[in-house]
Motif scaffolding. Structure first.
Motif, PDB file in Angstrom:
ATOM      1  N   ARG A 170       3.870  -1.431   2.116  1.00  5.50           N
ATOM      2  CA  ARG A 170       2.757  -0.522   1.548  1.00  5.50           C
ATOM      3  C   ARG A 170       3.667   0.764   0.497  1.00  5.50           C
ATOM      4  O   ARG A 170       3.240   1.168  -0.589  1.00  5.50           O
ATOM      5  N   SER A 171       4.898   1.074   1.063  1.00  7.88           N
ATOM      6  CA  SER A 171       5.355   1.996   0.554  1.00  7.88           C
ATOM      7  C   SER A 171       6.106   1.634  -0.813  1.00  7.88           C
ATOM      8  O   SER A 171       5.837   2.243  -2.042  1.00  7.88           O
ATOM      9  N   LEU A 172       6.441   0.375  -1.013  1.00  7.99           N
ATOM     10  CA  LEU A 172       7.133  -0.458  -2.133  1.00  7.99           C
ATOM     11  C   LEU A 172       5.601  -0.679  -3.093  1.00  7.99           C
ATOM     12  O   LEU A 172       5.969  -0.529  -4.425  1.00  7.99           O
ATOM     13  N   ILE A 173       4.697  -1.286  -2.714  1.00 10.07           N
ATOM     14  CA  ILE A 173       3.621  -1.401  -3.503  1.00 10.07           C
ATOM     15  C   ILE A 173       2.957  -0.103  -3.976  1.00 10.07           C
ATOM     16  O   ILE A 173       2.548   0.083  -5.203  1.00 10.07           O
ATOM     17  N   SER A 174       2.927   0.899  -3.068  1.00 10.83           N
ATOM     18  CA  SER A 174       2.183   1.895  -3.708  1.00 10.83           C
ATOM     19  C   SER A 174       3.228   2.831  -4.943  1.00 10.83           C
ATOM     20  O   SER A 174       2.644   3.323  -5.859  1.00 10.83           O
ATOM     21  N   ASP A 175       4.565   2.525  -4.716  1.00 11.66           N
ATOM     22  CA  ASP A 175       5.407   3.162  -5.522  1.00 11.66           C
ATOM     23  C   ASP A 175       5.350   2.106  -6.812  1.00 11.66           C
ATOM     24  O   ASP A 175       5.435   2.831  -7.746  1.00 11.66           O
ATOM     25  N   LYS A 176       5.417   0.875  -6.771  1.00  8.58           N
ATOM     26  CA  LYS A 176       5.314   0.121  -7.873  1.00  8.58           C
ATOM     27  C   LYS A 176       4.025  -0.363  -8.699  1.00  8.58           C
ATOM     28  O   LYS A 176       4.137  -0.651  -9.796  1.00  8.58           O
ATOM     29  N   HIS A 177       2.942  -0.253  -7.675  1.00  9.10           N
ATOM     30  CA  HIS A 177       1.902  -0.556  -8.187  1.00  9.10           C
ATOM     31  C   HIS A 177       0.767   0.609  -8.401  1.00  9.10           C
ATOM     32  O   HIS A 177       0.722   1.364  -7.466  1.00  9.10           O
ATOM     33  N   LEU A 184      -5.511  -5.241 -13.067  1.00 10.69           N
ATOM     34  CA  LEU A 184      -5.031  -6.286 -13.892  1.00 10.69           C
ATOM     35  C   LEU A 184      -4.727  -7.503 -12.844  1.00 10.69           C
ATOM     36  O   LEU A 184      -5.233  -8.734 -13.404  1.00 10.69           O
ATOM     37  N   MET A 185      -4.315  -7.224 -11.615  1.00 11.85           N
ATOM     38  CA  MET A 185      -4.053  -8.244 -10.558  1.00 11.85           C
ATOM     39  C   MET A 185      -5.370  -8.966 -10.086  1.00 11.85           C
ATOM     40  O   MET A 185      -5.381 -10.225 -10.072  1.00 11.85           O
ATOM     41  N   ALA A 186      -6.447  -7.903  -9.990  1.00  9.11           N
ATOM     42  CA  ALA A 186      -7.663  -8.424  -9.583  1.00  9.11           C
ATOM     43  C   ALA A 186      -8.294  -9.385 -10.455  1.00  9.11           C
ATOM     44  O   ALA A 186      -8.839 -10.523 -10.272  1.00  9.11           O
ATOM     45  N   ASP A 187      -8.162  -9.025 -11.839  1.00 11.31           N
ATOM     46  CA  ASP A 187      -8.683  -9.783 -13.013  1.00 11.31           C
ATOM     47  C   ASP A 187      -8.245 -11.156 -13.166  1.00 11.31           C
ATOM     48  O   ASP A 187      -8.942 -12.096 -13.227  1.00 11.31           O
ATOM     49  N   LYS A 188      -6.742 -11.128 -12.895  1.00 13.68           N
ATOM     50  CA  LYS A 188      -6.153 -12.456 -12.835  1.00 13.68           C
ATOM     51  C   LYS A 188      -6.639 -13.521 -11.726  1.00 13.68           C
ATOM     52  O   LYS A 188      -6.721 -14.674 -11.915  1.00 13.68           O
ATOM     53  N   VAL A 189      -6.829 -12.558 -10.557  1.00 14.21           N
ATOM     54  CA  VAL A 189      -7.298 -13.423  -9.550  1.00 14.21           C
ATOM     55  C   VAL A 189      -8.554 -14.163  -9.824  1.00 14.21           C
ATOM     56  O   VAL A 189      -8.827 -15.247  -9.463  1.00 14.21           O
TER      57      VAL A 189
END
Length: 193
Positions: A170-177, A184-189
């Motif tokens: 979470r910490s990495l995702i929240s820091d990097k995303h 963009l990721m949701a549109d790609k999926v």
């Protein structure tokens, strides 16, 4: 006739009294035993008793009664002796019987002792086997508890690792995303569907 020394009349003149006077006793009285037919009183009494006993034995047939009484006593004594012999025989029989019982009791005691030893050995063997089984069960229970504790510890470590990894993700995702990267990721999926 009067006594020349005492002057008293003499009723019976005996040769013994005259002899005393002549011997110089001065006519002093001396005890003289009475006699009957030339016999002293004790001899007369003895002869009278003998005549009485002879009459009793032969005339009154007392001897038969005495003999019968003596025969009765002899029979009673014989009967008592027979009874004593029987009692002795019974006592001997009882003594032998009790000796046999004592010997039998000793054999029984030895058999009971051997049986008790055998049972004690069997109980001891069973107790040893039971104690071995109990030790094995307790060992298995301890091993099962240890294995359960290990599984619980492993599961706890995994849960903590998952929690730590999730928190780190979470910490990495929240820091990097950021929100734009999520869109963009949701549109790609969605486009891939």
């Amino acid at each position: 006739m009067a006594n020349p020394v005492t002057g008293a009349p003499e009723v019976f003149a005996t040769e013994a009294a005259q002899t005393l006077v002549e011997n110089g006793n001065g006519g002093a009285p001396v005890h003289v035993e009475p006699e009957l037919w030339g016999l002293a009183p004790f001899q007369i009494v003895s002869i009278s008793m003998l005549v009485l006993l002879l009459f009793a034995f032969f005339g009154a047939k007392v001897h038969k009664k005495l003999a019968g009484g003596i025969d009765g006593k002899i029979a009673a004594i014989k009967e008592q002796l027979e009874e004593a012999k029987q009692l002795r025989a019974e006592a001997e029989t009882l003594r032998e019987e009790y000796a046999q019982k004592i010997a039998g009791a000793e054999k029984d005691a030895e058999a009971m002792l051997a049986n008790a030893r055998h049972e004690a050995d069997a109980i001891l063997e069973k107790a040893e086997a039971d104690s071995k089984d109990m030790v094995e069960r307790r060992k298995r229970m301890a091993e099962d508890k240890i294995a359960a504790a290990e599984r619980e510890a492993v599961a706890d470590v995994r849960n903590r690792a998952v929690s730590v990894a999730t928190a780190a993700s979470r910490s990495l995702i929240s820091d990097k995303h950021d929100a734009e990267a999520d869109r963009l990721m949701a549109d790609k999926v969605i486009a891939g569907i």
